[in-house]
Design a protein around this motif. Structure first.
Motif, PDB file in Angstrom:
ATOM      1  N   MET A 146      12.627 -10.125  -0.972  1.00  0.00           N
ATOM      2  CA  MET A 146      11.805 -10.744  -2.024  1.00  0.00           C
ATOM      3  C   MET A 146      10.412 -10.115  -2.059  1.00  0.00           C
ATOM      4  O   MET A 146       9.886  -9.814  -3.138  1.00  0.00           O
ATOM      5  CB  MET A 146      11.703 -12.260  -1.806  1.00  0.00           C
ATOM      6  N   LEU A 147       9.814  -9.911  -0.871  1.00  0.00           N
ATOM      7  CA  LEU A 147       8.496  -9.277  -0.804  1.00  0.00           C
ATOM      8  C   LEU A 147       8.550  -7.853  -1.357  1.00  0.00           C
ATOM      9  O   LEU A 147       7.677  -7.449  -2.131  1.00  0.00           O
ATOM     10  CB  LEU A 147       7.981  -9.266   0.635  1.00  0.00           C
ATOM     11  N   ALA A 148       9.575  -7.094  -0.951  1.00  0.00           N
ATOM     12  CA  ALA A 148       9.710  -5.724  -1.439  1.00  0.00           C
ATOM     13  C   ALA A 148       9.897  -5.706  -2.948  1.00  0.00           C
ATOM     14  O   ALA A 148       9.292  -4.902  -3.654  1.00  0.00           O
ATOM     15  CB  ALA A 148      10.886  -5.033  -0.742  1.00  0.00           C
ATOM     16  N   SER A 149      10.711  -6.606  -3.462  1.00  0.00           N
ATOM     17  CA  SER A 149      10.958  -6.680  -4.888  1.00  0.00           C
ATOM     18  C   SER A 149       9.658  -6.940  -5.655  1.00  0.00           C
ATOM     19  O   SER A 149       9.370  -6.285  -6.657  1.00  0.00           O
ATOM     20  CB  SER A 149      11.973  -7.786  -5.177  1.00  0.00           C
ATOM     21  N   GLU A 186       7.671  -3.973  -8.163  1.00  0.00           N
ATOM     22  CA  GLU A 186       8.008  -4.246  -9.565  1.00  0.00           C
ATOM     23  C   GLU A 186       7.630  -3.120 -10.515  1.00  0.00           C
ATOM     24  O   GLU A 186       8.384  -2.786 -11.412  1.00  0.00           O
ATOM     25  CB  GLU A 186       7.328  -5.540 -10.033  1.00  0.00           C
ATOM     26  N   ARG A 187       6.457  -2.536 -10.345  1.00  0.00           N
ATOM     27  CA  ARG A 187       6.000  -1.504 -11.274  1.00  0.00           C
ATOM     28  C   ARG A 187       6.023  -0.112 -10.657  1.00  0.00           C
ATOM     29  O   ARG A 187       5.394   0.807 -11.167  1.00  0.00           O
ATOM     30  CB  ARG A 187       4.590  -1.839 -11.753  1.00  0.00           C
TER      31      ARG A 187
END
Length: 191
Positions: free
Chosen positions: A44-47, A51-52
């Motif tokens: 979740m943190l990596a996602s 994101e950009r």
């Protein structure tokens, strides 16, 4: 929702095999599966952090040249010097010098992680170099450490002083992080 369940299972299996292998090589293993809750949290943190971000898989020279402009951050994690034969990707020793030359011409910011050795420190003496030690999971010895450097074409001290999470995807700054080189041109500005 668009992915086939088979693809999701393959991705999860790849993640677990990669995560459990020494140094992510997927050739040797020391199985100590991570807690599922931490794995989900890390994903979740990596996602969120990515994101950009655009991730490219092609020759580093082409990638940097095509995307280089002010405001761009290039992160390079080349095969470590004198361990090139441990990687699947062909990376002849001459590529270390080619990466240095391309980094010198970079308009954007560049961050390069490397093994800490005299050759790399000498090659990048015109850059900022941060040195630290991390656990060496390949050593198979309790408490073994491995020297690494983070090389930048910009002054990293403001980021370090903020203890900014940008230097680490998930955790605090590495212990013992030390600025071991300031380029000569920058030293003159500080005097």
């Amino acid at each position: 929702g668009r992915a086939d369940l088979y693809d999701v299972r393959r991705a999860a299996a790849f993640y677990m095999v990669n995560h459990a292998s020494f140094s992510g090589t997927m050739k040797s293993f020391g199985i100590k599966l991570p807690a599922l809750s931490r794995t989900v949290n890390d994903l979740m943190l990596a996602s969120k952090r990515l994101e950009r971000v655009v991730i490219l898989n092609r020759d580093f020279g082409d990638s940097i040249k095509v995307n280089d402009k002010e405001g761009t951050l290039h992160y390079c994690d080349p095969p470590y010097f004198e361990t090139e034969d441990k990687y699947r990707v062909l990376f002849p020793p001459s590529n270390h010098e080619r990466l240095h030359e391309i980094a010198r011409q970079c308009k954007g910011r560049i961050v390069i992680s490397y093994v800490d050795c005299d050759y790399i420190r000498d090659l990048y003496q015109d850059f900022f170099i941060l040195a630290f030690e991390r656990p060496n999971t390949m050593a198979h010895e309790e408490g073994a450490k491995f020297g690494e450097v983070i090389i930048t074409n910009f002054d990293p001290r403001p980021i370090i002083e903020l203890n900014a999470p940008q230097l680490s995807m998930f955790h605090d700054l590495p212990e013992g992080l030390e600025l071991v080189n300031i380029p000569k041109t920058e030293r003159k500005l500080l005097q």
